[in-house]
Design a protein around this motif. Sequence first.
Motif, short mmCIF file in Angstrom:
data_model
loop_
_atom_site.label_atom_id
_atom_site.label_comp_id
_atom_site.label_asym_id
_atom_site.label_seq_id
_atom_site.Cartn_x
_atom_site.Cartn_y
_atom_site.Cartn_z
N GLU A 64 -57.80 -10.12 -5.87
CA GLU A 64 -58.11 -11.46 -6.65
C GLU A 64 -56.71 -12.07 -7.42
OE1 GLU A 64 -61.62 -12.07 -9.84
OE2 GLU A 64 -61.88 -9.68 -9.26
N THR A 65 -55.45 -11.52 -6.91
CA THR A 65 -54.58 -11.45 -7.37
C THR A 65 -53.07 -11.70 -6.16
OG1 THR A 65 -53.67 -9.18 -7.97
CG2 THR A 65 -54.89 -9.87 -9.78
N GLN A 66 -53.51 -12.15 -5.44
CA GLN A 66 -52.36 -11.92 -4.09
C GLN A 66 -52.46 -13.73 -3.76
OE1 GLN A 66 -51.26 -9.27 -2.00
NE2 GLN A 66 -52.02 -8.66 -4.04
N GLU A 67 -52.72 -14.83 -4.12
CA GLU A 67 -52.17 -16.24 -4.40
C GLU A 67 -51.76 -16.44 -5.29
OE1 GLU A 67 -52.95 -17.50 -1.55
OE2 GLU A 67 -53.68 -15.79 -0.25
N GLY A 68 -52.41 -17.02 -6.23
CA GLY A 68 -52.09 -17.43 -7.65
C GLY A 68 -51.52 -16.55 -8.09
N ALA A 69 -51.64 -16.92 -10.42
CA ALA A 69 -51.34 -15.80 -10.74
C ALA A 69 -52.47 -15.80 -12.06
CB ALA A 69 -50.37 -16.92 -12.48
N VAL A 70 -52.58 -14.99 -12.47
CA VAL A 70 -53.74 -14.09 -12.67
C VAL A 70 -52.93 -13.10 -14.26
CG1 VAL A 70 -56.07 -12.65 -12.36
CG2 VAL A 70 -55.54 -13.90 -10.12
N VAL A 71 -53.80 -13.50 -15.06
CA VAL A 71 -53.97 -12.65 -16.31
C VAL A 71 -54.85 -11.77 -16.47
CG1 VAL A 71 -54.14 -12.35 -18.98
CG2 VAL A 71 -52.58 -14.45 -17.41
N LEU A 72 -54.57 -10.07 -16.55
CA LEU A 72 -54.95 -9.60 -16.60
C LEU A 72 -55.56 -8.75 -17.81
CD1 LEU A 72 -54.73 -7.18 -12.77
CD2 LEU A 72 -56.21 -8.92 -14.01
N ALA A 73 -56.66 -8.67 -18.56
CA ALA A 73 -56.46 -7.95 -20.24
C ALA A 73 -57.38 -7.32 -20.04
CB ALA A 73 -56.35 -9.71 -21.02
N ASP A 74 -56.75 -5.93 -20.44
CA ASP A 74 -57.37 -4.81 -21.16
C ASP A 74 -57.62 -4.33 -22.18
OD1 ASP A 74 -59.13 -2.45 -20.14
OD2 ASP A 74 -57.28 -0.56 -20.32
N LEU A 75 -59.38 -4.82 -22.52
CA LEU A 75 -59.59 -4.72 -24.42
C LEU A 75 -59.44 -3.25 -24.64
CD1 LEU A 75 -60.91 -8.39 -24.29
CD2 LEU A 75 -58.63 -7.82 -24.58
N GLY A 76 -58.89 -2.15 -25.32
CA GLY A 76 -59.57 -1.42 -24.96
C GLY A 76 -60.01 -1.15 -26.91
N ALA A 77 -59.51 -0.08 -27.10
CA ALA A 77 -60.47 0.52 -29.29
C ALA A 77 -58.43 0.28 -29.81
CB ALA A 77 -60.39 1.55 -28.65
N ASP A 78 -58.04 0.95 -29.49
CA ASP A 78 -56.04 0.92 -30.44
C ASP A 78 -55.89 -0.27 -30.24
OD1 ASP A 78 -56.80 2.66 -31.99
OD2 ASP A 78 -55.46 4.35 -31.25
N SER A 79 -55.69 -1.20 -28.89
CA SER A 79 -54.69 -1.61 -28.42
C SER A 79 -54.99 -2.81 -26.85
CB SER A 79 -53.58 -0.84 -27.89
OG SER A 79 -53.40 -0.06 -26.37
N SER A 80 -54.79 -3.84 -26.46
CA SER A 80 -54.87 -4.31 -25.39
C SER A 80 -53.17 -5.04 -24.30
CB SER A 80 -54.75 -5.98 -25.72
OG SER A 80 -56.85 -5.64 -26.96
N ASP A 81 -53.88 -4.39 -23.17
CA ASP A 81 -52.31 -4.32 -22.06
C ASP A 81 -52.76 -5.88 -21.57
OD1 ASP A 81 -51.69 -2.22 -22.78
OD2 ASP A 81 -52.82 -0.91 -21.67
N ILE A 82 -51.77 -6.15 -21.52
CA ILE A 82 -51.64 -7.94 -21.10
C ILE A 82 -51.00 -7.86 -19.73
CG2 ILE A 82 -51.30 -10.18 -21.30
CD1 ILE A 82 -52.47 -9.78 -24.15
N LEU A 83 -51.01 -8.29 -18.57
CA LEU A 83 -50.69 -8.47 -17.63
C LEU A 83 -50.30 -9.71 -17.01
CD1 LEU A 83 -51.92 -4.88 -15.92
CD2 LEU A 83 -50.17 -5.28 -17.34
#
Length: 347
Positions: free
Chosen positions: A175-194
């Motif tokens: 799903e990330t090969q063509e355009g731009a995609v944001v992956l947001a891993d919403l955990g317990a202590d922190s959210s990782d945003i790619l």
Amino acid sequence: MARSLVGLDVGSHSVKAVELVRAGGRFRVAHAAVVATPPGGVVDGAAQDPKVLAPAIREAFDRARIRNRRVNTALSGRAVVVREVRLPTMPDAELAQAVRFEAERYLPAASKDAAVDFQILERVQEGQTTRLDVLFVAARRDVVDGFSLALREAGVTPEVLEVTSFALMRLFQSETQEGAVVLADLGADSSDILVVHKGRLRLARSVPVAGNALTRAVAGRLGLEPTAAQAAKEEKAVAVANPARLTDRVCARVAEAILPVLGDILTELRRSIDFFQSRWPGEAVQKVILSGGTARLSNIAALFADELGVPVEVGDPFRVAAADGVDPALGPVLATAVGLALRGAEP
């Protein structure tokens, strides 16, 4: 029979273990388990007390009935730094030193003995000069050693120790090969945003706003102890822009409590999207994919889509690895663990 692939995701809220096996032309989740992380076992992505954390890791393997103890696992959150930098062309030994110097700028001042790894992504011509785009990963040495000790205490051997960012990129690669995609891993202590653009990581951030902040907000608004607030969040929380419209009074109060925190997460997502589009003008973000335990919050994808103006979906790792015997609701929770296990399938 081919050896199974095991992914282990150790978070501040829970420990997730997944075992994949090949089934025909694809993968299948053979075993999976989620167990609670002991209080204080993981703080800011770092193992605080390996002897406290190790029993939870063992319990995850035992509960899942995973015999293979050779695993792919990862560091996450603020324990690790992932950045792309552009540097002049130089000999390999000098490049390693230059990358280490760059990495130490992002770590605490006392982190001179950092664990650093890097990869040259591209050679870029700038006028008469060739420069290097380099992706590096850095973590404090004591964080790496503490996590490794917890794994040894649990009887687990890490074949790969990477960062959760790469596991999520691997899982959602198609799903990330063509355009731009944001992956947001919403955990317990922190959210990782790619932000991933044409398969390449353009931005990786970890922000200290996630599920625990939602729980604290519920506890404060409803006057509950943390355990009761967590239960209320899981049973009653709905992500809506106008909680007053909810007919269930408890749902409305919980929704009111969590809305400002969700607003903080949305602000960080907007900042990440704006940063990407300022660096790559004309490249629009195609969609946002949510994962992590907080992504299970009812209606969160719809609220975020309305607020961000781009499609938002909750990522489903079971599209990549079938999981007939696993509760589908666990998909977002197991996403990183599945992505880690898939590391073993790469050439």
